[in-house]
Design a protein around this motif. Structure first.
Motif, PDB file in Angstrom:
ATOM      1  N   CYS A   1       0.830  -1.205   0.000  1.00  0.00           N
ATOM      2  CA  CYS A   1       0.000   0.000   0.000  1.00  0.00           C
ATOM      3  C   CYS A   1       0.866   1.258   0.000  1.00  0.00           C
ATOM      4  CB  CYS A   1      -0.914   0.006   1.223  1.00  0.00           C
ATOM      5  SG  CYS A   1      -2.067  -1.367   1.234  1.00  0.00           S
ATOM      6  N   GLY A   2       0.412   2.242  -0.756  1.00  0.00           N
ATOM      7  CA  GLY A   2       1.067   3.534  -0.755  1.00  0.00           C
ATOM      8  C   GLY A   2       2.076   3.764  -1.857  1.00  0.00           C
ATOM      9  N   VAL A   3       2.365   2.767  -2.655  1.00  0.00           N
ATOM     10  CA  VAL A   3       3.361   2.953  -3.712  1.00  0.00           C
ATOM     11  C   VAL A   3       2.773   2.819  -5.108  1.00  0.00           C
ATOM     12  CG1 VAL A   3       5.273   2.186  -2.269  1.00  0.00           C
ATOM     13  CG2 VAL A   3       4.095   0.533  -3.687  1.00  0.00           C
ATOM     14  N   THR A   4       1.488   2.556  -5.218  1.00  0.00           N
ATOM     15  CA  THR A   4       0.908   2.295  -6.536  1.00  0.00           C
ATOM     16  C   THR A   4       0.913   3.529  -7.427  1.00  0.00           C
ATOM     17  OG1 THR A   4      -1.345   2.702  -5.761  1.00  0.00           O
ATOM     18  CG2 THR A   4      -0.539   0.432  -5.653  1.00  0.00           C
ATOM     19  N   VAL A   5       0.670   4.703  -6.869  1.00  0.00           N
ATOM     20  CA  VAL A   5       0.677   5.927  -7.678  1.00  0.00           C
ATOM     21  C   VAL A   5       2.085   6.186  -8.215  1.00  0.00           C
ATOM     22  CG1 VAL A   5       0.339   8.427  -7.621  1.00  0.00           C
ATOM     23  CG2 VAL A   5      -1.314   6.929  -6.524  1.00  0.00           C
ATOM     24  N   PHE A   6       3.094   5.953  -7.377  1.00  0.00           N
ATOM     25  CA  PHE A   6       4.486   6.109  -7.806  1.00  0.00           C
ATOM     26  C   PHE A   6       4.813   5.133  -8.933  1.00  0.00           C
ATOM     27  CE2 PHE A   6       8.983   4.854  -7.262  1.00  0.00           C
ATOM     28  CZ  PHE A   6       9.576   6.067  -7.615  1.00  0.00           C
ATOM     29  N   LEU A   7       4.402   3.871  -8.789  1.00  0.00           N
ATOM     30  CA  LEU A   7       4.642   2.876  -9.836  1.00  0.00           C
ATOM     31  C   LEU A   7       3.944   3.259 -11.136  1.00  0.00           C
ATOM     32  CD1 LEU A   7       4.237  -0.516  -7.937  1.00  0.00           C
ATOM     33  CD2 LEU A   7       6.333   0.460  -8.852  1.00  0.00           C
ATOM     34  N   CYS A   8       2.727   3.732 -11.005  1.00  0.00           N
ATOM     35  CA  CYS A   8       1.959   4.132 -12.181  1.00  0.00           C
ATOM     36  C   CYS A   8       2.641   5.331 -12.867  1.00  0.00           C
ATOM     37  CB  CYS A   8       0.537   4.476 -11.756  1.00  0.00           C
ATOM     38  SG  CYS A   8      -0.665   4.297 -13.055  1.00  0.00           S
ATOM     39  N   GLY A   9       3.102   6.279 -12.088  1.00  0.00           N
ATOM     40  CA  GLY A   9       3.806   7.435 -12.646  1.00  0.00           C
ATOM     41  C   GLY A   9       5.079   7.020 -13.366  1.00  0.00           C
ATOM     42  N   MET A  10       5.808   6.087 -12.795  1.00  0.00           N
ATOM     43  CA  MET A  10       7.026   5.586 -13.449  1.00  0.00           C
ATOM     44  C   MET A  10       6.687   4.886 -14.760  1.00  0.00           C
ATOM     45  SD  MET A  10       9.475   4.276 -10.321  1.00  0.00           S
ATOM     46  CE  MET A  10      10.233   3.103 -11.409  1.00  0.00           C
ATOM     47  N   ALA A  11       5.642   4.080 -14.757  1.00  0.00           N
ATOM     48  CA  ALA A  11       5.238   3.373 -15.975  1.00  0.00           C
ATOM     49  C   ALA A  11       4.828   4.368 -17.058  1.00  0.00           C
ATOM     50  CB  ALA A  11       4.100   2.403 -15.678  1.00  0.00           C
ATOM     51  N   ILE A  12       4.112   5.405 -16.678  1.00  0.00           N
ATOM     52  CA  ILE A  12       3.697   6.435 -17.637  1.00  0.00           C
ATOM     53  C   ILE A  12       4.923   7.123 -18.225  1.00  0.00           C
ATOM     54  CG2 ILE A  12       2.560   8.679 -17.824  1.00  0.00           C
ATOM     55  CD1 ILE A  12       0.508   7.556 -15.730  1.00  0.00           C
TER      56      ILE A  12
END
Length: 188
Positions: free
Chosen positions: A53-64
């Motif tokens: 929990c708490g890292v999904t937005v960061f992962l999504c931003g990196m993927a983008i």
């Protein structure tokens, strides 16, 4: 009891409309490609169910950032947001799947285990369980992504056709004839 659910549904209605429906309609009206939208939504949900929990937005931003124009950023982030409750419900299945894959010990999810975690007595077991959950997600992620893409593609084809406001340009038929352009220039 029925009135509780009625109040909950009416209370969630405006929130759901504002946070999910309106952004989705805005995305669809801007005329993105259905394949790109389906991939981005599948990617956002796949990264959104990451078991930490708490890292999904960061992962999504990196993927983008890595995928660039292959990924539609607003769709991926909206899907990531939608996946949050699903993320919480999949932590334990990913943990168990990771335990099966690695053949590791079963992490007991009891009140005693929670007490050990809170007092710091189970640090090794907790780290091992996080590793197992990550392993379970890592193995399942490609299948989740592919399945969601296959499911979302026909949905986005229909939605884009229904809600898109952009006029598709055809190479066979120009938007304006040369005579119309000359007439407009003379009028000015």
């Amino acid at each position: 009891m029925a009135s509780f659910f009625t109040r909950l549904a009416f209370g969630m209605g405006p929130w759901f409309h504002t946070k999910i429906v309106d952004p989705l309609l805005l995305i669809l009206r801007r005329g993105a490609e259905p394949k790109q939208l389906a991939f981005s939504a599948a990617l956002g949900i796949t990264l959104g169910v990451f078991p930490v929990c708490g890292v999904t937005v960061f992962l999504c931003g990196m993927a983008i950032a890595v995928l660039g124009s292959l990924c539609h950023a607003p769709t991926a982030m909206l899907a990531n947001f939608i996946a949050t409750p699903i993320e919480l419900s999949l932590v334990v299945p990913f943990l168990r799947f990771g335990e099966v894959i690695s053949g590791g010990p079963h992490f007991s999810l009891t009140s005693d285990a929670l007490k050990k975690v809170l007092t710091g007595q189970a640090s090794r077991e907790v780290l091992q369980s996080i590793f197992h959950a990550l392993l379970g997600w890592l193995v399942a992620a490609p299948f989740i992504l592919a399945t969601l893409y296959i499911l979302f593609l026909p949905c986005f084809k229909i939605l884009v056709r229904k809600f898109s406001t952009t006029v598709p340009s055809s190479p066979k038929k120009p938007l304006h004839s040369h005579a119309e352009v000359r007439l407009k220039v003379r009028d000015v």
